[in-house]
Design an enzyme around this catalytic site. Structure first.
Site, PDB file in Angstrom:
ATOM      1  N   TYR A 227       1.557  -0.029  -4.681  1.00  0.00           N
ATOM      2  CA  TYR A 227       0.322   0.638  -5.108  1.00  0.00           C
ATOM      3  C   TYR A 227       0.347   2.045  -4.513  1.00  0.00           C
ATOM      4  O   TYR A 227       0.565   2.205  -3.304  1.00  0.00           O
ATOM      5  CB  TYR A 227      -0.919  -0.088  -4.582  1.00  0.00           C
ATOM      6  CG  TYR A 227      -1.225  -1.403  -5.263  1.00  0.00           C
ATOM      7  CD1 TYR A 227      -1.537  -1.454  -6.616  1.00  0.00           C
ATOM      8  CD2 TYR A 227      -1.218  -2.595  -4.554  1.00  0.00           C
ATOM      9  CE1 TYR A 227      -1.814  -2.661  -7.246  1.00  0.00           C
ATOM     10  CE2 TYR A 227      -1.499  -3.808  -5.179  1.00  0.00           C
ATOM     11  CZ  TYR A 227      -1.799  -3.829  -6.525  1.00  0.00           C
ATOM     12  OH  TYR A 227      -2.073  -5.021  -7.142  1.00  0.00           O
TER      13      TYR A 227
ATOM     14  N   LYS B 244       0.831  -1.204   0.000  1.00  0.00           N
ATOM     15  CA  LYS B 244       0.000   0.000   0.000  1.00  0.00           C
ATOM     16  C   LYS B 244       0.863   1.251   0.000  1.00  0.00           C
ATOM     17  O   LYS B 244       2.057   1.216   0.321  1.00  0.00           O
ATOM     18  CB  LYS B 244      -0.916   0.017   1.239  1.00  0.00           C
ATOM     19  CG  LYS B 244      -1.903  -1.112   1.297  1.00  0.00           C
ATOM     20  CD  LYS B 244      -2.864  -1.127   0.127  1.00  0.00           C
ATOM     21  CE  LYS B 244      -3.970  -0.120   0.285  1.00  0.00           C
ATOM     22  NZ  LYS B 244      -4.967  -0.254  -0.824  1.00  0.00           N
TER      23      LYS B 244
ATOM     24  N   ALA C 140     -17.098  -2.415  -7.565  1.00  0.00           N
ATOM     25  CA  ALA C 140     -16.607  -1.125  -8.077  1.00  0.00           C
ATOM     26  C   ALA C 140     -16.627  -0.019  -7.020  1.00  0.00           C
ATOM     27  O   ALA C 140     -16.402   1.149  -7.333  1.00  0.00           O
ATOM     28  CB  ALA C 140     -17.428  -0.708  -9.292  1.00  0.00           C
TER      29      ALA C 140
ATOM     30  N   MET D 129     -11.333  -5.904  -1.090  1.00  0.00           N
ATOM     31  CA  MET D 129     -11.727  -7.320  -0.963  1.00  0.00           C
ATOM     32  C   MET D 129     -10.520  -8.264  -0.898  1.00  0.00           C
ATOM     33  O   MET D 129     -10.500  -9.178  -0.075  1.00  0.00           O
ATOM     34  CB  MET D 129     -12.680  -7.703  -2.098  1.00  0.00           C
ATOM     35  CG  MET D 129     -14.010  -6.985  -1.997  1.00  0.00           C
ATOM     36  SD  MET D 129     -15.091  -7.272  -3.407  1.00  0.00           S
ATOM     37  CE  MET D 129     -15.516  -8.991  -3.181  1.00  0.00           C
TER      38      MET D 129
HETATM   39  N1  LIG Z   1     -13.417  -3.750  -4.131  1.00  0.00           N
HETATM   40  C1  LIG Z   1     -12.240  -4.293  -4.412  1.00  0.00           C
HETATM   41  O1  LIG Z   1     -11.554  -4.807  -3.550  1.00  0.00           O
HETATM   42  C2  LIG Z   1     -11.750  -4.304  -5.823  1.00  0.00           C
HETATM   43  C3  LIG Z   1     -10.659  -5.104  -6.210  1.00  0.00           C
HETATM   44  C4  LIG Z   1     -10.274  -5.126  -7.558  1.00  0.00           C
HETATM   45  C5  LIG Z   1     -10.965  -4.335  -8.491  1.00  0.00           C
HETATM   46  N2  LIG Z   1     -12.002  -3.544  -8.070  1.00  0.00           N
HETATM   47  C6  LIG Z   1     -12.790  -2.690  -8.985  1.00  0.00           C
HETATM   48  O2  LIG Z   1     -13.638  -3.501  -9.787  1.00  0.00           O
HETATM   49  C7  LIG Z   1     -14.015  -2.751 -10.940  1.00  0.00           C
HETATM   50  C8  LIG Z   1     -13.862  -3.608 -12.192  1.00  0.00           C
HETATM   51  O3  LIG Z   1     -12.483  -3.875 -12.416  1.00  0.00           O
HETATM   52  P1  LIG Z   1     -11.985  -4.757 -13.649  1.00  0.00           P
HETATM   53  O4  LIG Z   1     -10.544  -5.034 -13.429  1.00  0.00           O
HETATM   54  O5  LIG Z   1     -12.913  -5.891 -13.888  1.00  0.00           O
HETATM   55  O6  LIG Z   1     -12.124  -3.716 -14.861  1.00  0.00           O
HETATM   56  P2  LIG Z   1     -12.195  -4.071 -16.403  1.00  0.00           P
HETATM   57  O7  LIG Z   1     -11.803  -2.840 -17.135  1.00  0.00           O
HETATM   58  O8  LIG Z   1     -11.501  -5.360 -16.694  1.00  0.00           O
HETATM   59  O9  LIG Z   1     -13.757  -4.356 -16.659  1.00  0.00           O
HETATM   60  C9  LIG Z   1     -14.744  -3.356 -16.578  1.00  0.00           C
HETATM   61  C10 LIG Z   1     -15.831  -3.704 -17.577  1.00  0.00           C
HETATM   62  O10 LIG Z   1     -16.942  -2.835 -17.349  1.00  0.00           O
HETATM   63  C11 LIG Z   1     -17.537  -2.650 -18.616  1.00  0.00           C
HETATM   64  N3  LIG Z   1     -18.469  -1.519 -18.544  1.00  0.00           N
HETATM   65  C12 LIG Z   1     -18.185  -0.185 -18.545  1.00  0.00           C
HETATM   66  N4  LIG Z   1     -19.348   0.512 -18.478  1.00  0.00           N
HETATM   67  C13 LIG Z   1     -20.362  -0.401 -18.429  1.00  0.00           C
HETATM   68  C14 LIG Z   1     -21.774  -0.300 -18.354  1.00  0.00           C
HETATM   69  N5  LIG Z   1     -22.407   0.899 -18.333  1.00  0.00           N
HETATM   70  N6  LIG Z   1     -22.489  -1.449 -18.314  1.00  0.00           N
HETATM   71  C15 LIG Z   1     -21.885  -2.653 -18.336  1.00  0.00           C
HETATM   72  N7  LIG Z   1     -20.549  -2.812 -18.421  1.00  0.00           N
HETATM   73  C16 LIG Z   1     -19.805  -1.689 -18.469  1.00  0.00           C
HETATM   74  C17 LIG Z   1     -16.365  -2.454 -19.546  1.00  0.00           C
HETATM   75  O11 LIG Z   1     -16.733  -2.634 -20.915  1.00  0.00           O
HETATM   76  C18 LIG Z   1     -15.403  -3.517 -19.036  1.00  0.00           C
HETATM   77  O12 LIG Z   1     -15.537  -4.744 -19.739  1.00  0.00           O
HETATM   78  C19 LIG Z   1     -13.114  -1.512 -10.924  1.00  0.00           C
HETATM   79  O13 LIG Z   1     -13.826  -0.431 -10.395  1.00  0.00           O
HETATM   80  C20 LIG Z   1     -11.988  -1.913  -9.994  1.00  0.00           C
HETATM   81  O14 LIG Z   1     -11.364  -0.777  -9.422  1.00  0.00           O
HETATM   82  C21 LIG Z   1     -12.379  -3.506  -6.772  1.00  0.00           C
END
Ligand SMILES: NC(=O)c1ccc[n+]([C@@H]2O[C@H](COP(=O)([O-])OP(=O)(O)OC[C@H]3O[C@@H](n4cnc5c(N)ncnc54)[C@H](O)[C@@H]3O)[C@@H](O)[C@H]2O)c1
Length: 372
Positions: free
Chosen positions: A93, A74, A267, A300
């Site tokens: 990060y 972190k 997200a 997570m």
């Molecule tokens: N909470 C946690 O601990 C944690 C951990 C890892 C990632 N995340 C978050 O998870 C989210 C997704 O990450 P990822 O690596 O899968 O990203 P990614 O870019 O691989 O996938 C995101 C997808 O969302 C789609 N998308 C965009 N707008 C959309 C809409 N209106 N409707 C449907 N689909 C849509 C895109 O086309 C893409 O395929 C990010 O916000 C990331 O920061 C959170």
């Protein structure tokens, strides 16, 4: 090179930036590895497991003061700012576009700061974020299944059903890395899975790799409204790079869901894609709005540090080796992916989005490297 591994002091952070297996690889490349006492404990690596592969164990002061390259998970917290210094390369990060005090501390200290999250391939993939998205996606379905159980506030539904009883319905909004991994686990549990995506190319790819086992639907307000109303578990997994998550699911849609249904907003670290989401922690992961359980844990992967630490080292090690073997300047000259990771060098901000976010001056990396 002298490579240090710091113990994380941020609350609820149990990962460590290097496994003993990674430490051995670096030793085999001829580098010295110094691990802060207790750094691996949260990930089930005791100090002896590092000593056995030839690493040394040191105090917090030794790690920060003597390392040339310091590995962390972190971003430094305020108590660590005074430890930043010229001559140190920090690889971790950082997420500094959202953290002005840290950005200023990095600039003023003269430290070289390389951020895992901005290392980027020519095709725009983020190889050091991907493993955490894989973990969060897999956990999302697991957490959803758990909180659907009656004793944990859920409807009392087994996601997989049994012969003669229908399975639960899982709707995943966003079919990227998180969404795909959530789908794999939900399918494995036997659920009926729908992914809503807005990229046709991505849906074609998902169709190929999931061989028709999921329903793939174009994401629109109308489609989200009807899919969410039918769902037992909704997983929010959208990402619009560089932007806050769009609020795709409104409070009215949540109110229209079945009582005891579950939403998991992965997200949430980008603000969340449900209007009713707010960040939660592993120690208090859920709350209820309109009769629907919300799971919105912002880190997570922190809940599974043994897996997350290994996945992180697997992804970072090739870049760590490149920096250690060649030195940072030669390593970034040889590898544009790694060059994208450099956020601050010699007191200059070398990542444009960070400079813009804080209204500070941006200096292209090439200019800083060319300076005498
Ligand atoms: N909470 C946690 O601990 C944690 C951990 C890892 C990632 N995340 C978050 O998870 C989210 C997704 O990450 P990822 O690596 O899968 O990203 P990614 O870019 O691989 O996938 C995101 C997808 O969302 C789609 N998308 C965009 N707008 C959309 C809409 N209106 N409707 C449907 N689909 C849509 C895109 O086309 C893409 O395929 C990010 O916000 C990331 O920061 C959170």
């Amino acid at each position: 090179m002298k490579i240090g591994v710091a113990r994380e002091i941020k609350s609820d952070e149990y990962r460590v930036a290097l496994t003993p297996a990674g430490a051995l690889e670096l030793k085999n490349h001829g580098h010295d590895v110094l691990v802060e006492a207790g750094a691996g404990e949260g990930s089930a690596f005791d100090d002896d497991s590092y000593v056995r592969v030839g690493a040394q164990i040191g105090s917090v002061d030794e790690i920060w003061e003597t390392s040339e390259l310091l590995l962390k998970v972190k971003e430094p917290v305020a108590a660590e700012y005074p430890r930043l210094r010229a001559g140190l390369t920090l690889f971790t990060y950082l997420h500094i576009a959202a953290d002005e005090p840290l950005t200023r501390a990095l600039v003023e200290s003269g430290v070289t700061a390389v951020a895992y999250e901005t290392v980027e391939t020519p095709r725009g993939a983020l190889p050091l974020l991907a493993p955490m998205s894989e973990i969060a996606g897999r956990l999302a379905s697991q957490a959803g299944a758990y909180f659907l159980e009656k004793p944990f506030g859920g409807r009392g539904l087994l996601l997989g059903g049994v012969p003669g009883v229908a399975p639960g319905r899982v709707v995943i909004i966003g079919g990227g890395i998180v969404g795909y991994n959530a789908a794999v686990i939900a399918l494995g549990l036997g659920a009926q899975v729908t992914i809503l995506e807005r990229s046709i190319d991505r849906m074609r790819h998902l169709e190929e790799i999931l061989s028709g086992r999921v329903s793939l639907l174009m994401s629109s307000s109308l489609q989200i409204t009807s899919s969410v109303a039918d769902a037992d578990l909704v997983i929010g997994a959208v990402l619009i790079p560089g932007a806050v998550a769009p609020k795709l699911v409104t409070r009215a849609m949540i109110a229209g869901m079945k009582t005891g249904a579950v939403v998991v907003d992965v997200a949430i670290d980008q603000g969340g894609c449900f209007e009713t989401s707010h960040p939660t922690t592993h120690s208090d992961p859920v709350y209820v709005v309109e009769g629907v359980t919300h799971y919105c844990v912002a880190n997570m992967p922190g809940g599974v540090p043994i897996t997350a630490t290994k996945a992180l080292t697997n992804a970072t090690l090739p870049y760590v080796e490149a920096i250690a073997d060649k030195g940072l300047r030669n390593a970034v000259a040889a590898d544009p992916e790694l060059a994208k990771g450099v956020n601050v060098l010699a007191g200059k901000i070398t990542y444009e989005a960070v400079a813009q976010a804080h209204g500070l001056e941006y200096t292209p990396l090439a200019d800083v490297l060319a300076a005498p």
